[in-house]
Motif scaffolding. Structure first.
Motif, PDB file in Angstrom:
ATOM      1  N   THR A 274      -3.210  16.265   5.804  1.00  0.00           N
ATOM      2  CA  THR A 274      -4.402  16.036   6.625  1.00  0.00           C
ATOM      3  C   THR A 274      -4.277  14.757   7.423  1.00  0.00           C
ATOM      4  O   THR A 274      -4.727  14.681   8.575  1.00  0.00           O
ATOM      5  CB  THR A 274      -5.647  15.987   5.737  1.00  0.00           C
ATOM      6  OG1 THR A 274      -5.766  17.222   5.012  1.00  0.00           O
ATOM      7  CG2 THR A 274      -6.913  15.767   6.555  1.00  0.00           C
ATOM      8  N   TYR A 275      -3.647  13.749   6.858  1.00  0.00           N
ATOM      9  CA  TYR A 275      -3.501  12.462   7.545  1.00  0.00           C
ATOM     10  C   TYR A 275      -2.129  12.315   8.220  1.00  0.00           C
ATOM     11  O   TYR A 275      -1.699  11.204   8.493  1.00  0.00           O
ATOM     12  CB  TYR A 275      -3.717  11.321   6.560  1.00  0.00           C
ATOM     13  CG  TYR A 275      -5.188  10.981   6.406  1.00  0.00           C
ATOM     14  CD1 TYR A 275      -5.795  10.040   7.221  1.00  0.00           C
ATOM     15  CD2 TYR A 275      -5.973  11.630   5.469  1.00  0.00           C
ATOM     16  CE1 TYR A 275      -7.135   9.735   7.104  1.00  0.00           C
ATOM     17  CE2 TYR A 275      -7.330  11.341   5.339  1.00  0.00           C
ATOM     18  CZ  TYR A 275      -7.905  10.384   6.161  1.00  0.00           C
ATOM     19  OH  TYR A 275      -9.241  10.095   6.045  1.00  0.00           O
ATOM     20  N   GLY A 276      -1.462  13.427   8.495  1.00  0.00           N
ATOM     21  CA  GLY A 276      -0.297  13.389   9.375  1.00  0.00           C
ATOM     22  C   GLY A 276       1.046  13.243   8.710  1.00  0.00           C
ATOM     23  O   GLY A 276       2.011  12.822   9.378  1.00  0.00           O
TER      24      GLY A 276
ATOM     25  N   LEU B  34       0.826  -1.211   0.000  1.00  0.00           N
ATOM     26  CA  LEU B  34       0.000   0.000   0.000  1.00  0.00           C
ATOM     27  C   LEU B  34       0.858   1.259   0.000  1.00  0.00           C
ATOM     28  O   LEU B  34       0.526   2.252  -0.657  1.00  0.00           O
ATOM     29  CB  LEU B  34      -0.932  -0.011   1.222  1.00  0.00           C
ATOM     30  CG  LEU B  34      -2.066  -1.039   1.219  1.00  0.00           C
ATOM     31  CD1 LEU B  34      -2.828  -0.993   2.537  1.00  0.00           C
ATOM     32  CD2 LEU B  34      -3.021  -0.786   0.069  1.00  0.00           C
ATOM     33  N   GLY B  35       1.969   1.226   0.756  1.00  0.00           N
ATOM     34  CA  GLY B  35       2.857   2.398   0.778  1.00  0.00           C
ATOM     35  C   GLY B  35       3.459   2.676  -0.595  1.00  0.00           C
ATOM     36  O   GLY B  35       3.559   3.836  -1.019  1.00  0.00           O
ATOM     37  N   LYS B  36       3.847   1.620  -1.314  1.00  0.00           N
ATOM     38  CA  LYS B  36       4.412   1.811  -2.655  1.00  0.00           C
ATOM     39  C   LYS B  36       3.347   2.330  -3.627  1.00  0.00           C
ATOM     40  O   LYS B  36       3.627   3.194  -4.473  1.00  0.00           O
ATOM     41  CB  LYS B  36       5.001   0.508  -3.159  1.00  0.00           C
ATOM     42  CG  LYS B  36       6.236   0.039  -2.384  1.00  0.00           C
ATOM     43  CD  LYS B  36       6.771  -1.271  -2.933  1.00  0.00           C
ATOM     44  CE  LYS B  36       8.006  -1.719  -2.151  1.00  0.00           C
ATOM     45  NZ  LYS B  36       8.538  -3.012  -2.657  1.00  0.00           N
ATOM     46  N   GLN B  37       2.118   1.814  -3.503  1.00  0.00           N
ATOM     47  CA  GLN B  37       1.047   2.307  -4.359  1.00  0.00           C
ATOM     48  C   GLN B  37       0.728   3.768  -4.071  1.00  0.00           C
ATOM     49  O   GLN B  37       0.479   4.552  -4.992  1.00  0.00           O
ATOM     50  CB  GLN B  37      -0.204   1.447  -4.179  1.00  0.00           C
ATOM     51  CG  GLN B  37      -0.056   0.017  -4.671  1.00  0.00           C
ATOM     52  CD  GLN B  37      -1.312  -0.805  -4.452  1.00  0.00           C
ATOM     53  OE1 GLN B  37      -2.370  -0.271  -4.135  1.00  0.00           O
ATOM     54  NE2 GLN B  37      -1.196  -2.117  -4.610  1.00  0.00           N
TER      55      GLN B  37
ATOM     56  N   ALA C 266      -2.624   2.619   4.115  1.00  0.00           N
ATOM     57  CA  ALA C 266      -1.333   3.125   3.641  1.00  0.00           C
ATOM     58  C   ALA C 266      -0.813   4.211   4.579  1.00  0.00           C
ATOM     59  O   ALA C 266      -1.570   5.059   5.050  1.00  0.00           O
ATOM     60  CB  ALA C 266      -1.473   3.681   2.221  1.00  0.00           C
ATOM     61  N   ASP C 267       0.477   4.184   4.849  1.00  0.00           N
ATOM     62  CA  ASP C 267       1.105   5.139   5.758  1.00  0.00           C
ATOM     63  C   ASP C 267       1.534   6.385   4.979  1.00  0.00           C
ATOM     64  O   ASP C 267       2.345   6.279   4.046  1.00  0.00           O
ATOM     65  CB  ASP C 267       2.322   4.499   6.425  1.00  0.00           C
ATOM     66  CG  ASP C 267       2.952   5.395   7.475  1.00  0.00           C
ATOM     67  OD1 ASP C 267       2.357   6.446   7.798  1.00  0.00           O
ATOM     68  OD2 ASP C 267       4.028   5.039   7.981  1.00  0.00           O
ATOM     69  N   PRO C 268       1.011   7.588   5.332  1.00  0.00           N
ATOM     70  CA  PRO C 268       1.442   8.797   4.621  1.00  0.00           C
ATOM     71  C   PRO C 268       2.926   9.102   4.801  1.00  0.00           C
ATOM     72  O   PRO C 268       3.502   9.824   3.986  1.00  0.00           O
ATOM     73  CB  PRO C 268       0.568   9.899   5.245  1.00  0.00           C
ATOM     74  CG  PRO C 268      -0.589   9.187   5.850  1.00  0.00           C
ATOM     75  CD  PRO C 268      -0.064   7.863   6.291  1.00  0.00           C
ATOM     76  N   ASN C 269       3.558   8.554   5.849  1.00  0.00           N
ATOM     77  CA  ASN C 269       4.987   8.759   6.089  1.00  0.00           C
ATOM     78  C   ASN C 269       5.818   7.537   5.675  1.00  0.00           C
ATOM     79  O   ASN C 269       6.940   7.362   6.153  1.00  0.00           O
ATOM     80  CB  ASN C 269       5.238   9.075   7.565  1.00  0.00           C
ATOM     81  CG  ASN C 269       4.718  10.438   7.956  1.00  0.00           C
ATOM     82  OD1 ASN C 269       5.022  11.436   7.309  1.00  0.00           O
ATOM     83  ND2 ASN C 269       3.915  10.496   9.015  1.00  0.00           N
TER      84      ASN C 269
ATOM     85  N   LEU D 169      -6.390   4.471  -0.680  1.00  0.00           N
ATOM     86  CA  LEU D 169      -5.200   3.770  -0.173  1.00  0.00           C
ATOM     87  C   LEU D 169      -4.923   4.128   1.282  1.00  0.00           C
ATOM     88  O   LEU D 169      -4.579   3.265   2.093  1.00  0.00           O
ATOM     89  CB  LEU D 169      -3.995   4.121  -1.047  1.00  0.00           C
ATOM     90  CG  LEU D 169      -4.001   3.552  -2.473  1.00  0.00           C
ATOM     91  CD1 LEU D 169      -2.850   4.133  -3.282  1.00  0.00           C
ATOM     92  CD2 LEU D 169      -3.909   2.030  -2.455  1.00  0.00           C
ATOM     93  N   ILE D 170      -5.085   5.409   1.626  1.00  0.00           N
ATOM     94  CA  ILE D 170      -4.846   5.824   3.009  1.00  0.00           C
ATOM     95  C   ILE D 170      -5.887   5.215   3.935  1.00  0.00           C
ATOM     96  O   ILE D 170      -5.575   4.747   5.045  1.00  0.00           O
ATOM     97  CB  ILE D 170      -4.843   7.357   3.101  1.00  0.00           C
ATOM     98  CG1 ILE D 170      -3.632   7.926   2.360  1.00  0.00           C
ATOM     99  CG2 ILE D 170      -4.824   7.812   4.553  1.00  0.00           C
ATOM    100  CD1 ILE D 170      -3.599   9.439   2.321  1.00  0.00           C
ATOM    101  N   VAL D 171      -7.158   5.191   3.500  1.00  0.00           N
ATOM    102  CA  VAL D 171      -8.218   4.608   4.322  1.00  0.00           C
ATOM    103  C   VAL D 171      -7.984   3.120   4.535  1.00  0.00           C
ATOM    104  O   VAL D 171      -8.242   2.582   5.619  1.00  0.00           O
ATOM    105  CB  VAL D 171      -9.591   4.871   3.668  1.00  0.00           C
ATOM    106  CG1 VAL D 171     -10.690   4.088   4.385  1.00  0.00           C
ATOM    107  CG2 VAL D 171      -9.911   6.357   3.701  1.00  0.00           C
ATOM    108  N   HIS D 172      -7.447   2.438   3.523  1.00  0.00           N
ATOM    109  CA  HIS D 172      -7.200   0.994   3.639  1.00  0.00           C
ATOM    110  C   HIS D 172      -5.939   0.672   4.422  1.00  0.00           C
ATOM    111  O   HIS D 172      -5.662  -0.511   4.654  1.00  0.00           O
ATOM    112  CB  HIS D 172      -7.116   0.379   2.239  1.00  0.00           C
ATOM    113  CG  HIS D 172      -8.423   0.398   1.511  1.00  0.00           C
ATOM    114  ND1 HIS D 172      -8.514   0.247   0.130  1.00  0.00           N
ATOM    115  CD2 HIS D 172      -9.698   0.578   1.946  1.00  0.00           C
ATOM    116  CE1 HIS D 172      -9.779   0.318  -0.230  1.00  0.00           C
ATOM    117  NE2 HIS D 172     -10.525   0.529   0.852  1.00  0.00           N
TER     118      HIS D 172
END
Length: 659
Positions: free
Chosen positions: A187-189, A132-135, A156-159, A151-154
């Motif tokens: 927004t997601y950190g 998910l992070g790569k996507q 994925a880490d924004p960092n 992806l973020i909801v599922h």
């Protein structure tokens, strides 16, 4: 602007479908009506970040991101089960439904995520997170905001740091010039100060670009907390474009010396937690003020929470501290914010000094070049002139100050002498304290050397007598398990969960293993046993007891190994395997019970069998439940059951080996 407002008013509430919503949830990407917003506010900022569409402060990119997500239909992510499962019993409320019906639906939808799509994680949680992070790293470079949001909801880490690219998704979005993608990550950190493999932050890349709006937005997010504090105190924000990053008002607030001293003593991570809690409280009060200023919210004030709602991801003590901030009066909170701003500026300057010092190259000399004789002559003449000017200036200042204050030269000299004596006394006291501290250090050093000597001798003796059981050292034996868990047994009984790392809890001195012979040589003296059997009428019973003891020790090894594997399992991520180890422990306990005569230890054996059955039941409940509270309770009971089994097993083994 009128065209925009008409388009905005044509939208509907994402939870009940009411027309003309006046509030919004930024991280959920939906618009909200007044009634649904009152329920979102009670959930807490960690669940839903609500803002007023008309009265709150919005950046252009933040407002554009919200309406882009809302118009692209991201609300279907939160209502996936309602749209794709016709057999689902729950229905979406209508605008005319009662408030408690909407509240039940909103809590299930946003707090429990009962209707959201749940991806399949058969490949393992770590593998899914990496994928998910790569996507996400690839998606933020495009204009498709909905895909990045999904992806973020599922999960994925924004960092997420891409090892191959050497950067985070925020670096990729900034390099691609995607302002809305950047806003979504923030927004997601996402951290705008996180460096990539080259040591550059997203702010550094945005500074090199022509798009100044992206750079200004990242700069505002970097100082978002201190900007909100300054705006709360003096209704103004610093001008970051001119290099002014802190704005501390000098009037209207007063600093408390005791509070400042306590803030300086806080480590950085505790200070950051305090700043985040105060930031949430300020945001809650500002939202509350906007909420009360609306005429149509007077009937909904019963649902308002006068303090920050409980965040289950935080500790109980921190949640209590966050709620106590709601009891602060406005002047008290402003004084606390003023002190936080002062200490934040101090910490920022110190970190910059450390960073500048760390950037000094090893090739650069830390000294200046040697001056020539001509330079020294010129410098000496210049110093003479400067000293004469300084002496005349200082004398004039002293005379002027003396004339102004009315203090004579004699009194000034006496005052100066008195202060010099006080300074000498202080220096003498400090020297005396330093001498005492040196003596204490020498004494502690001697004791440390003695302890090291004793430790080396003990380790030498242990290495000679150390035995291994099934490839495990004595630290992992049943006796070691009991000693490690004895101190935590009271906490387990009282209901508190304590996670013990066996490797970190290793004792310096290895405990006596129950598998070692307490006295006498390691190999049994069969001649002695034979002579003893001739003198004793129960020779046959003694021989049978010895063979039974060997069987007991073998069964005990199986119990010990099962407890070790179960202990490692519940400390790791793969807790679903704990049921397998519980079965092994139960089978080992049954073998142990079969190896012991019933008349010798009937009560202990029964207690062991009951404990093994209870351990299997608790492991089954741990595997079948996903609630955090139930999982913690099950882990607590599993540790207690394992401790009781180990203790009863130790009693049996000690009884047989003592003979």
């Amino acid at each position: 602007m009128s065209r925009a407002r008409s388009r905005y008013n044509s939208e509907v509430c994402g939870d009940c479908g009411a027309l003309e919503p006046s509030w919004a949830s930024i991280n959920k990407g939906i618009l909200l009506c007044i009634e649904c917003c009152s329920i979102h506010r009670s959930l807490g900022n960690h669940i839903s970040q609500v803002k007023s569409l008309q009265k709150s402060n919005w950046s252009n990119s933040q407002r554009s991101m919200l309406y882009t997500l809302n118009n692209s239909g991201v609300n279907s992510i939160w209502e996936h089960a309602l749209e794709h499962n016709s057999k689902f019993s729950r229905k979406k409320p209508s605008p005319k439904d009662n408030l408690h019906v909407k509240a039940e639906f909103i809590r299930a939808k946003h707090q429990q995520c009962a209707f959201a799509y749940r991806p399949n994680n058969e490949d393992g949680l770590l593998c899914v997170e990496n994928e998910l992070g790569k996507q996400l790293h690839a998606s933020v470079r495009s204009t498709n905001l909905e895909t990045s949001f999904r992806l973020i909801v599922h999960g994925a880490d924004p960092n997420y740091f891409h090892d191959e690219k050497g950067s985070t998704p925020l670096h990729a979005a900034v390099k691609a010039g995607q302002l809305l993608q950047t806003e979504l990550l923030l927004t997601y950190g996402a951290d705008p100060t996180c460096p990539d493999s080259s040591g550059k932050t997203p702010v550094d890349y945005a500074k090199q670009m022509v798009n100044r709006e992206l750079y200004n937005r990242l700069l505002d997010c970097q100082y978002e907390v201190t900007d909100k504090f300054s705006d709360y105190l003096c209704h103004r924000r610093p001008n970051h474009e001119k290099g002014i990053h802190f704005l501390i008002p000098q009037a209207g607030t007063k600093s408390d010396a005791t509070a400042l001293y306590k803030l300086k003593k806080l480590p950085n991570h505790l200070f950051e937690e305090l700043v985040m809690d105060v930031y949430d409280e300020v945001d809650r009060r500002e939202t509350e003020a906007i909420w009360l200023s609306s005429a149509d919210t007077l009937e909904l004030n019963a649902n308002a929470v006068p303090f920050l709602p409980v965040n289950p991801t935080l500790s109980t003590v921190r949640n209590q501290g966050r709620q106590k901030l709601g009891r602060f009066t406005t002047p008290e909170l402003k004084n606390l914010i003023h002190d936080i701003l002062v200490d934040t500026q101090r910490r920022q300057l110190n970190s910059e000094k450390v960073r500048q010092f760390s950037q000094i190259s090893d090739d650069e000399p830390l000294y200046d070049s040697v001056a020539s004789d001509d330079d020294y002559a010129l410098l000496t003449a210049t110093n003479h002139v400067a000293s004469d000017q300084h002496r005349s200036t200082s004398e004039s200042k002293v005379n002027k100050s003396t004339e102004t204050s009315g203090i004579s030269d004699k009194e000034s000299m006496e005052l100066l002498i008195r202060r010099l004596h006080e300074s000498d006394n202080t220096i003498a006291d400090l020297k005396y304290e330093i001498g005492n501290l040196r003596k204490v250090v020498e004494r502690l050093s001697n004791e440390n050397n003695e302890l090291r000597t004793k430790l080396s001798e003990a380790e030498t003796n242990i290495s000679k007598n150390d035995t291994k059981i099934n490839g495990e050292t004595e630290m992992y034996s049943l006796d070691g398990f009991l000693m490690i868990n004895a101190e935590n047994n009271n906490n387990l009984v009282n209901g508190t969960t304590t996670i013990v790392d066996l490797k970190q809890s290793k004792r310096v001195q290895r405990p006596n293993s129950m598998y070692e012979t307490r006295e006498g040589p390691r190999q049994p003296n069969w001649q002695t046993l034979k002579n003893h059997a001739k003198q004793n009428e129960n020779n046959r019973a003694v021989t049978q007891f010895l063979y039974s003891g060997q069987n007991v020790m073998q069964c005990t090894e199986q119990v010990t190994k099962g407890i070790q594997e179960l202990w490692k399992c519940i400390q790791g991520l793969e807790r679903n395997d704990c049921l397998i180890y519980a079965e092994k422990i139960k089978a080992a306990v049954e073998n142990l019970a079969a190896a012991i005569p019933l008349e010798s230890a009937n009560e202990v054996v029964q207690r062991l069998q009951v404990g093994a059955a209870r351990l299997k039941t608790e492991c089954t409940e741990l595997v079948t439940n996903d609630s955090v509270q139930i999982v913690d309770h099950c882990l607590q009971k599993i540790r207690l059951c394992a401790y009781e089994i180990a203790k009863d097993t130790k009693i049996l083994v000690t009884k047989y080996t003592a003979h």
